[in-house]
Scaffold this motif. Structure first.
Motif: not given
Lengths: 405, 405
Positions: A296-303
Motif C-alpha cells: 500500500t505504501q507504493l501508492a504515495s510513490v505513484g502519486r
C-alpha cells in the motif's frame, strides 16, 4: 569541381546515415528518400560497399507475375563498429555495436568495490577486450561512447559530478583512452540523455519529436528531446530532474536541498516503500519485478511520480514519456495512482496528454545511446574516420590479443 | 537554370533575414557574412532596393588618410510592415512594426469590460486603423502577429484556453482577419513564447542559445529557447510553468490543482503580500514599482520564486533567465531571497548558474515577438509575399480611411 567533390561527400554522408538508421534498405527507397537519380545512388552504394560499410544483395528471382523490377537490397556490415560503455551503480556493460545499431557482442560485470575510478577503467578495458575478441582482424573501431549516471562537462570528457559513484571532476575520457589505446578520446554523456537519444532513433520514440526519457537507476534523471533535437542546456547539464522541487518539502536530499523529487521517487524512497534492503538500492527494479502485489505504501510513490509528470507535461508538452530503469516496473504497480494525479494536475486540454511507454529497447536504451554518440565521427566523415580508425588486430597491443584460429 | 533561380531566391531570403535582424548593415559586412562575392551582393541589394525593402547610402566622403574603400550602407525602409497585437488582461496594444524590428507607431487602450471577444476584436480594429493612419499609401501590410496570455492551438488560430480572459476555444485568428479585412490570417501565439523570441533576437538574449523568458502578467508563463530554437512541445503548449507543482501544496489554483507555482508567485499572491487591491491584479507590477520598500511578506514570495527558478535551472540549464512583466519589479525587491534559495536548491556546479536579467526590450518584448512571427511570411518569400500583400491605401475600406494631406 570542388563543389562536385563536396556534394559527393555530402551525399555519401547522407546515404551512410540513412543506412545506419534503417540497418537495411533497398536502393530504390534510397533513391526516393535522397531525391537523387538511380545511377547516382548505385554509384554511392558502390562506394559504401568498397569502404566495407555495406553489402548489396540481389533480390530473389520472382515469378513472371510480379510487377516492376525488384530493387537491390543494401545491408550494413560489421566492418566498422563502436564500443558502447554503460557505467551504472550496479554494474558495467560494454558492447560492440555495428552500423544499424546492431549489438554484435556484449560483456558485463558488477562494478568494482567503491567505484574506484582506476579499477573501473581497468574493468572496462577487460570487457572491451572480451567483446572485440570475435571481431574480424581488419574490422575498424570507429569510436567509443560512454554513459555515466552523472553530469558530464560538454566536450571535455570530464565527469563533473556522479553522486552515486562519488565521482567528482574525473577525467574519465582520458583515462579510458589510455586504457583502450585509442587515439581519439571516448565520447562521454549522461545516461538519461543517451537513453532519450536511443529511444528517439530506434525505440518507442520513432516518429516522435518531443519526448522525455526518465531514468530511474539509483537517482532519477531525464533526457529531453524537443523538436527532434536533444535539449542540452548551456553546459550540457539539462535534465537533472531528480532535483526539481516537486516533493512536499520535508525529505532532505543528498544534494543538500529538501523536497527534491528524487527524495520521493528515488530508489531509496521506493526501497523504503517495498521493503528492499537499503544496501540493495541498485536492484530496486528487480525487487519491484519480483513483487507479488503492490504494498500500500507504493501508492504515495505513484502519486508523487504523477505529480512530477504533470509538471513536466505542463512545462514541456511532450508527446511521449519513456520510463527507463526501475520506473518501468514501478509504473506497472502504480499506473492508476500516476494517471489520477496527472489528470488532477495537468491542464485540462486533451492535446496535452502524453503517451507513457516502456523503453522500446528494454534495458539497452542507454547502451544503444552511447553507441549513437560514438558513431557520430563516422557519420560525419565516413572516408576520413575509417582511414584513421585502428584495426581490431592492432587494438590493445598484439601480445594481449588471443590468436585467431 | 532552375537551380540558379532557386539559389538566387535563397540568397535573397538570406539577405533580407540579415537585414531584418540587424536593421542596418554595410554591403561589405553582408559580403563577409553571406560568403558571396561583392558583385553578387551588390546585385542582391539592388533587388531588395527595387522591392522597396531597403535603401542604399553612399558613405560620407573621408579624408585621403582613410584606409580602404568605405562600404555602402544598407538600411531597411518602412515600406513593408506588420501589425503586432499584444492582448493582455489589463489592455490592448497594437503596433506597426517595420523591418529591422523598428516600431513605427503604437496605439493602446484598456481591455473592453469582461474581455468580450467581439468588443476586443473591434477595439483591435480601431487601434490598427490608428497605427496605419500615417503609413504611406503604397506601403504593404505583410502580416499580423497576435500575442495572447493563453494556450494557442498550433497553426489553428484558435485560443484553446486563456484563463484570465475567460476565453475557451475561441477562433480569434478568423475573427481578426474578418475585422481587419486581411486575406492571410493573423499568426497567434502565447505571449511568453513571443517574449522569449524577441529577447533572443533583439533583447537580453542575443548571443545566447538557451534561455527562459518568464512572464508575470496576472498568471505566470514561460517561453523556452533551447539550442537557439523555441521549445514548443507536441501541440505548441510548452511553457505552462505557472502550473508546475513547485508550491508547498496547500493553496488551491484556479486550474483545479493545489500547489501550482502560480499560487505562490502569481499576481494574486503578490497583491496579497503587498496590499494591492484584488481588483487591481493587472497593475501589480506598477504597484511593486511604487513601493517605498519591500513589505516583509514579500520575502517568502521571493523564496518561492527562487525555489522554482532552481528547478528550472536543474531541468533546463539555461544561460539566461529573463524576468518579464511584474517579475522584474518583484525581483528588484527580493533578489537576495531569490539568490539564497537558488543557491540552496541548485546543484553545486558553477557552470549551472544562469544570468538573471530584465528584458532588453523593456515592456515591448511581447509586442516585438508578435511582430517577428508576423514577418515570417515575408522572410520566407520576399517577392511572393510583397506581391500578395494589401497596400495601406486599400486597407479597412477606402471610405474609412482619412484623407492623406
Amino acid at each position: 569541381m570542388r563543389n562536385q567533390v563536396n556534394m559527393r561527400r555530402h551525399n555519401l554522408c547522407t546515404l551512410v546515415r540513412h543506412l545506419h538508421l534503417a540497418g537495411a534498405l533497398s536502393r530504390s527507397s534510397l533513391t526516393m528518400s535522397m531525391g537523387l537519380n538511380r545511377s547516382t545512388i548505385a554509384d554511392l552504394v558502390g562506394e559504401v560497399e568498397l569502404l566495407g560499410l555495406a553489402r548489396q544483395q540481389l533480390p530473389e528471382p520472382r515469378g513472371h507475375s510480379a510487377a516492376g523490377r525488384p530493387s537491390v537490397g543494401v545491408t550494413t556490415t560489421d566492418h566498422a563498429y563502436v564500443l558502447a560503455v554503460d557505467i551504472r551503480v550496479s554494474g558495467l556493460t560494454v558492447a560492440r555495436v555495428g552500423l544499424g545499431g546492431v549489438v554484435l557482442a556484449t560483456a558485463g560485470r558488477p562494478s568494482p568495490p567503491g567505484h574506484d575510478p582506476r579499477d573501473t577503467v581497468d574493468a572496462i578495458g577487460d570487457l572491451a577486450r572480451a567483446v572485440v575478441r570475435a571481431a574480424p582482424e581488419d574490422s575498424a573501431l570507429v569510436g567509443v561512447g560512454v554513459s555515466v549516471p552523472g553530469i558530464v562537462a560538454r566536450d571535455g570528457g570530464i565527469i563533473r559530478l556522479a553522486p552515486n559513484l562519488e565521482w567528482h571532476d574525473l577525467a574519465l575520457a582520458q583515462m579510458l583512452a589510455d586504457a583502450l589505446g585509442t587515439s581519439t578520446p571516448p565520447v562521454l554523456g549522461n545516461e538519461a540523455d543517451h537513453g532519450a537519444l536511443a529511444e528517439l532513433l530506434r525505440g518507442a520514440g520513432r516518429r516522435v519529436s518531443d519526448l522525455v526519457y526518465l531514468s530511474g537507476e539509483v537517482g532519477v534523471g531525464a533526457g529531453l528531446i524537443a523538436g527532434g533535437r536533444p535539449v542540452t542546456g548551456m553546459s550540457g547539464f539539462a535534465g537533472e530532474i531528480g532535483h526539481l522541487p516537486f516533493g512536499d518539502g520535508t525529505r532532505p536530499c543528498h544534494c543538500g536541498a529538501v523536497g527534491c523529487w528524487e527524495t520521493e521517487i528515488g530508489a531509496a524512497a521506493i526501497a523504503d516503500a517495498v521493503g528492499c534492503p537499503p544496501d540493495r538500492l541498485a536492484d530496486v527494479g528487480g525487487h519491484l519485478q519480483r513483487l507479488d502485489g503492490p504494498p500500500t505504501q507504493l501508492a504515495s510513490v505513484g502519486r508523487q511520480l504523477g505529480r512530477g509528470l504533470a509538471g513536466l507535461v505542463n512545462l514541456l508538452n511532450p508527446q511521449l514519456i519513456v520510463l527507463g530503469g526501475y520506473l518501468g516496473p514501478l509504473y506497472r504497480w502504480v499506473e492508476t495512482d500516476v494517471r489520477a494525479e496527472m489528470a488532477a494536475r495537468s491542464l485540462r486540454i486533451p492535446e496535452m496528454t502524453p503517451r507513457i511507454a516502456m523503453p522500446g529497447l528494454a534495458d539497452r536504451s542507454v547502451l544503444i545511446g552511447a553507441s549513437e554518440v560514438a558513431f557520430r565521427a563516422l557519420l560525419d566523415d565516413p572516408v576520413g574516420c575509417l582511414a584513421a580508425a585502428p584495426r581490431t588486430g592492432d587494438l590493445f597491443g598484439v601480445a594481449q590479443r588471443p590468436a585467431v584460429t
